[in-house]
Design a protein around this motif. Structure first.
Motif, mmCIF file in Angstrom:
data_model
loop_
_atom_site.group_PDB
_atom_site.id
_atom_site.type_symbol
_atom_site.label_atom_id
_atom_site.label_comp_id
_atom_site.label_asym_id
_atom_site.label_seq_id
_atom_site.Cartn_x
_atom_site.Cartn_y
_atom_site.Cartn_z
ATOM 1 N N HIS A 108 0.828 -1.200 0.000
ATOM 2 C CA HIS A 108 0.000 0.000 0.000
ATOM 3 C C HIS A 108 0.865 1.253 0.000
ATOM 4 N N PRO A 109 0.297 2.382 -0.412
ATOM 5 C CA PRO A 109 1.061 3.634 -0.478
ATOM 6 C C PRO A 109 1.194 4.268 0.904
ATOM 7 N N LEU A 110 2.253 5.017 1.094
ATOM 8 C CA LEU A 110 2.423 5.786 2.321
ATOM 9 C C LEU A 110 1.630 7.081 2.188
ATOM 10 N N TYR A 111 0.747 7.323 3.151
ATOM 11 C CA TYR A 111 0.012 8.583 3.160
ATOM 12 C C TYR A 111 0.232 9.279 4.493
ATOM 13 N N VAL A 112 0.001 10.573 4.515
ATOM 14 C CA VAL A 112 0.319 11.410 5.671
ATOM 15 C C VAL A 112 -0.959 11.765 6.418
ATOM 16 N N VAL A 113 -0.981 11.468 7.706
ATOM 17 C CA VAL A 113 -2.115 11.861 8.537
ATOM 18 C C VAL A 113 -1.652 12.816 9.632
ATOM 19 N N LYS A 114 -2.586 13.535 10.179
ATOM 20 C CA LYS A 114 -2.292 14.496 11.237
ATOM 21 C C LYS A 114 -1.731 13.786 12.478
#
Length: 315
Positions: free
Chosen positions: A232-238
């Motif tokens: 899966h892709p790396l995504y940025v969360v708060k």
């Protein structure tokens, strides 16, 4: 057209009916990368109390393998029953007939063995439960835990899921993983030696990694002997260290085009009997900072399936 061996197709062949994982998240579980045993603050992409005021204000009990007692045990058993029952009822309406209890949140072998045995046994007692899938880290298992799971595998479908993420130590250091690639290899091989089914989690788009590096991680994971893969892709969360880097311009998320192109190349090198459990990920709420394309997993899957069909694959 070649039909890829998804986890659903694998289970249908194995059990003759549709099988679904029931995710469980239990109180008291944490991670050695959060509690300070191997590092502090957790992986850079993981929300934790260092970056979340709400979490830091809460006073919670967390377990570790050294815990002398477990005051949360009865609560945990209730959580298993409640979560399993509710989610199972929903999936039954969708046509699923058997289920795997999926210990998903945090590190689900990071507790005293007696506690683990009690919780795993309770999950297996649930109606139509045919096995377990246990998410963990390679630095949080022991020979004793693997032996116990191997015993269970004589009667049940047992999977152990390791977060590989990357085979490059420099990347693991950048994301504050708390262990090196050699540790992952060691425990994947030990798990396989004991006859366990292993799923490896791989992330595309980690800091400073090229598509070639991502594909090298897939190739090496195959060499280590995994039976199944999640990509899966790396995504940025708060409330993450990664969010701080992103807002400072120190991290650029992977583009959807690059992700899908690399994913297709990864699929091409997988053995035909490799079970593919995941090819997308995202979050559809306001905690997502970037990339925007990770806000819609259905659109991701549509684009991925279209790209795979062009190469002769049915996902």
């Amino acid at each position: 057209m070649r039909r890829l061996l998804t986890f659903g197709r694998y289970c249908k062949k194995r059990f003759g009916v549709r099988v679904k994982k029931v995710p469980l998240g239990l109180s008291g579980f944490t991670c050695p990368n959060i509690d300070g045993r191997v590092a502090k603050g957790g992986c850079t992409f993981c929300e934790n109390e260092s970056f979340s005021p709400n979490l830091s204000k809460s006073k919670k009990i967390f377990l570790s393998p050294d815990s002398k007692e477990n005051p949360l045990l009865q609560k945990q058993l209730q959580e298993i029953r409640f979560q399993y029952t509710g989610t199972k009822a929903h999936y039954e309406k969708l046509g699923y007939e058997k289920f795997l209890a999926y210990f998903q949140a945090f590190t689900n072998t990071y507790a005293p063995l007696d506690t683990l045995k009690t919780l795993y046994t309770e999950a297996l007692k649930q109606p139509q439960c045919v096995g377990l899938s246990i998410g963990t880290r390679s630095d949080s298992v022991t020979e004793q835990i693997l032996d116990y799971l191997a015993d269970l595998s004589q009667e049940y479908e047992i999977w152990i899921e390791y977060g590989i993420q990357s085979i490059f130590d420099e990347t693991l250091q950048k994301i504050n993983r708390g262990h090196d690639a050699a540790n992952v290899e060691e425990w994947i091989r030990k798990s396989k030696e004991k006859g366990l089914k292993v799923c490896g989690h791989v992330i595309f788009g980690l800091p400073d990694e090229t598509p070639d590096m991502m594909l090298q991680t897939v190739k090496k994971s195959i060499e280590w002997g995994i039976d199944s893969i999640k990509i899966h892709p790396l995504y940025v969360v708060k409330n993450t260290a990664l969010a701080v880097d992103y807002m400072k311009g120190k991290f650029t998320p992977i583009s959807q085009e690059t992700y899908i192109e690399t994913l297709v190349e990864a699929i091409k090198i997988l053995p035909k009997d490799m079970v593919i459990q995941r090819v997308s990920a995202g979050i559809g709420d306001d905690t997502l900072l970037a990339p925007e394309w990770c806000s819609d997993k259905n659109d991701q899957l549509h684009r991925i399936r279209k790209a795979l069909r062009k190469e002769g694959y049915i996902y």
